[in-house]
Enzyme design. Structure first.
Site, PDB file in Angstrom:
ATOM      1  N   LYS A  44      -6.722  -1.526  10.762  1.00  0.00           N
ATOM      2  CA  LYS A  44      -6.189  -0.319  10.317  1.00  0.00           C
ATOM      3  C   LYS A  44      -6.212   0.270   8.917  1.00  0.00           C
ATOM      4  CE  LYS A  44      -2.237  -3.515   9.323  1.00  0.00           C
ATOM      5  NZ  LYS A  44      -0.850  -3.990   9.716  1.00  0.00           N
ATOM      6  N   ARG A 147      11.995  -4.340  11.988  1.00  0.00           N
ATOM      7  CA  ARG A 147      11.058  -3.095  11.553  1.00  0.00           C
ATOM      8  C   ARG A 147      10.702  -2.362  12.741  1.00  0.00           C
ATOM      9  NH1 ARG A 147       4.987  -4.103   9.007  1.00  0.00           N
ATOM     10  NH2 ARG A 147       4.681  -4.813  10.997  1.00  0.00           N
ATOM     11  N   TYR A 266      -4.287   7.802 -23.429  1.00  0.00           N
ATOM     12  CA  TYR A 266      -3.095   8.516 -23.572  1.00  0.00           C
ATOM     13  C   TYR A 266      -1.884   8.162 -24.262  1.00  0.00           C
ATOM     14  CZ  TYR A 266      -4.889  12.068 -20.260  1.00  0.00           C
ATOM     15  OH  TYR A 266      -5.647  13.018 -19.654  1.00  0.00           O
ATOM     16  N   MET A 324      -6.651   9.000 -14.986  1.00  0.00           N
ATOM     17  CA  MET A 324      -6.841   9.197 -13.624  1.00  0.00           C
ATOM     18  C   MET A 324      -8.505   8.878 -13.159  1.00  0.00           C
ATOM     19  SD  MET A 324      -6.893  13.017 -11.506  1.00  0.00           S
ATOM     20  CE  MET A 324      -5.105  13.262 -12.100  1.00  0.00           C
TER      21      MET A 324
HETATM   22  C1  LIG Z   1      -1.134  -5.398   9.434  1.00  0.00           C
HETATM   23  C2  LIG Z   1      -0.674  -6.196  10.712  1.00  0.00           C
HETATM   24  C3  LIG Z   1      -1.321  -7.628  11.077  1.00  0.00           C
HETATM   25  C4  LIG Z   1      -2.254  -8.148  10.004  1.00  0.00           C
HETATM   26  O1  LIG Z   1      -1.554  -8.471   9.030  1.00  0.00           O
HETATM   27  P1  LIG Z   1      -2.509  -9.506   7.598  1.00  0.00           P
HETATM   28  O2  LIG Z   1      -1.182  -9.999   6.964  1.00  0.00           O
HETATM   29  O3  LIG Z   1      -3.166  -8.531   7.142  1.00  0.00           O
HETATM   30  O4  LIG Z   1      -3.097 -10.522   8.299  1.00  0.00           O
HETATM   31  C5  LIG Z   1      -1.024  -8.190  12.141  1.00  0.00           C
HETATM   32  N1  LIG Z   1      -0.097  -7.557  12.794  1.00  0.00           N
HETATM   33  C6  LIG Z   1       0.751  -6.448  12.845  1.00  0.00           C
HETATM   34  C7  LIG Z   1       1.770  -5.812  13.615  1.00  0.00           C
HETATM   35  C8  LIG Z   1       0.189  -5.778  11.510  1.00  0.00           C
HETATM   36  O5  LIG Z   1       1.150  -4.505  11.123  1.00  0.00           O
END
Ligand SMILES: *Cc1c(COP(=O)(O)O)cnc(C)c1O
Length: 397
Positions: A44, A147, A266, A324
């Site tokens: 992701k 969550r 800056y 930046m």
């Molecule tokens: C991002 C994510 C992972 C991977 O987590 P890491 O800590 O990067 O290994 C696994 N399961 C879910 C549901 C996630 O959102």
């Protein structure tokens, strides 16, 4: 740009160099640790900032067949690349699930949504009916993180949906503290196993990177590591650091001599207490090198030594505020002729640990990687070979 070609054209742009062999070695280490099932990969957020398609192809070459993205759009970008590489059988899971408008794309790209609410389950059922298709889905259950996920109390409705179009191929939950709180993890695991028992035909998945180190009670049928693949620390359990995968570097644009009493950057926040040689480097917060890493003028995180880069084999401190597009390095202590414009400084990589930079910025390696700016050139250490493997997708129309 062709993802299959190494792109090492020299350029002054900031660059993240990705070590393909190290990425694959990290995946193989996690796969070896897993004696109970398959090892997947979280790709992701553009493959944790490094490029979802080339990351997935490199991992597929190492043997990975299960990829996790957050959104349908991310999965849909991955699918043609995996098909083209001859791995049509790879599974792509969509962690955020779907709404009704996502479902045609989801079906076209043969993505497996992870459904986390009753509304998503209802939408999925309706989408399948409209498209007159059947396709598997995964379910996420909430076991203590508060969550995202179905509550255990939803089970009767879920089971009713399974008499209809809902075909559950995998059930999962997510651990809040796999890296730091064994009691919370065990509590979540026990709850999850109780729920998973209700789905005897489905695979079970619980482990992120940190939980991959917790043994067979956690690895189950399928793991979902992310950060440990990319060289980030996954918690104290992970004895043996993962191989460094990503190196962020930027080019020196100018070398300046400044006098005692002058100020730099800056706000003039860096007051020079000695004659100072300054290297101005082409990297800034727009590239994801966070402004909280400034050497002065930003409340620091009580860290010493402060943030630094490595240039010509020497550790050099960051001077004043990061802007930046530019960062200043104090190179006074370098030998006179050690550097010239065009030389590159390492901001994280083999010599500057990603997690230490993150700590200096008051954050975690995940945020530094996923925050790498669009204009940072992604450059691979070696070309990605085509994956020699072909099997038709098993996916019912
Ligand atoms: C991002 C994510 C992972 C991977 O987590 P890491 O800590 O990067 O290994 C696994 N399961 C879910 C549901 C996630 O959102």
């Amino acid at each position: 740009m062709n993802h299959l070609e190494a792109d090492n054209r020299s350029s002054l742009l900031p660059r993240v160099t990705i070590d393909r062999e190290a990425l694959q070695a990290n995946w193989r280490t996690l796969a070896r640790l897993n004696r109970t099932g398959r090892t997947g990969a979280a790709v992701k957020a553009n493959g944790y900032g490094l490029g979802a398609v080339p990351v997935a192809l490199a991992l597929a070459e190492a043997g990975c067949r299960d990829f996790f993205t957050a959104w349908v759009e991310e999965g849909a970008e991955l699918r043609p690349a995996l098909d083209e590489a001859g791995i049509g059988d790879a599974r792509i899971y969509i962690l955020q699930g779907v709404d009704l408008t996502d479902i045609p794309l989801c079906l076209d790209a043969r993505l497996t949504p992870v459904l986390s609410t009753l509304a998503q389950i209802a939408a999925w059922g309706e989408g399948l009916e409209r498209a007159d298709r059947r396709a598997p889905a995964a379910l996420q259950f909430e076991t203590g993180m508060n969550r995202l996920g179905l509550d255990e109390s939803a089970l009767p409705i879920v089971e009713a949906a399974m008499h209809g179009a809902l075909d559950v191929s995998m059930v999962m939950s997510h651990l809040a503290s796999a890296d730091e709180d064994p009691d919370q993890s065990e509590h979540q695991r026990a709850r999850f196993m109780g729920i998973a028992d209700r789905f005897p035909g489905a695979e079970r998945s619980l482990a992120n990177s940190a939980a991959c180190f917790l043994g067979p009670d956690y690895t189950l049928d399928l793991t979902r590591p992310g950060i440990a693949l990319y060289g980030g620390r996954a918690g104290p359990q992970s004895d043996g650091r993962p191989n460094t995968v990503a190196t962020l570097s930027a080019a020196v644009l100018q070398i300046r001599e400044a006098r005692t009493g002058e100020r730099a950057g800056y706000g003039g926040s860096a007051r020079l207490e000695r004659p100072t040689r300054i290297a101005t480097v082409g990297l800034g917060y727009a590239d994801g090198y966070l402004r909280t890493l400034s050497g002065a003028g930003i409340p620091m995180r009580g860290l010493s030594p402060g943030p630094h880069a490595v240039l010509a084999g020497h550790s050099v401190p960051i001077l004043g505020r990061i802007s930046m597009d530019l960062t200043l390095l104090d190179v006074t202590d370098l030998p006179e002729d050690a550097i010239q414009p065009g030389d590159r400084a390492e901001f994280f990589g083999p010599n500057v640990a990603l997690d230490e930079v993150a700590a200096a910025a008051g954050t975690i390696g995940y945020e530094l990687l996923t925050g790498l700016g669009q204009r940072v050139r992604r450059s691979w250490s070696s070309p990605i070979a085509r994956v020699e493997h072909s099997r038709e997708a098993r996916y019912s129309e």
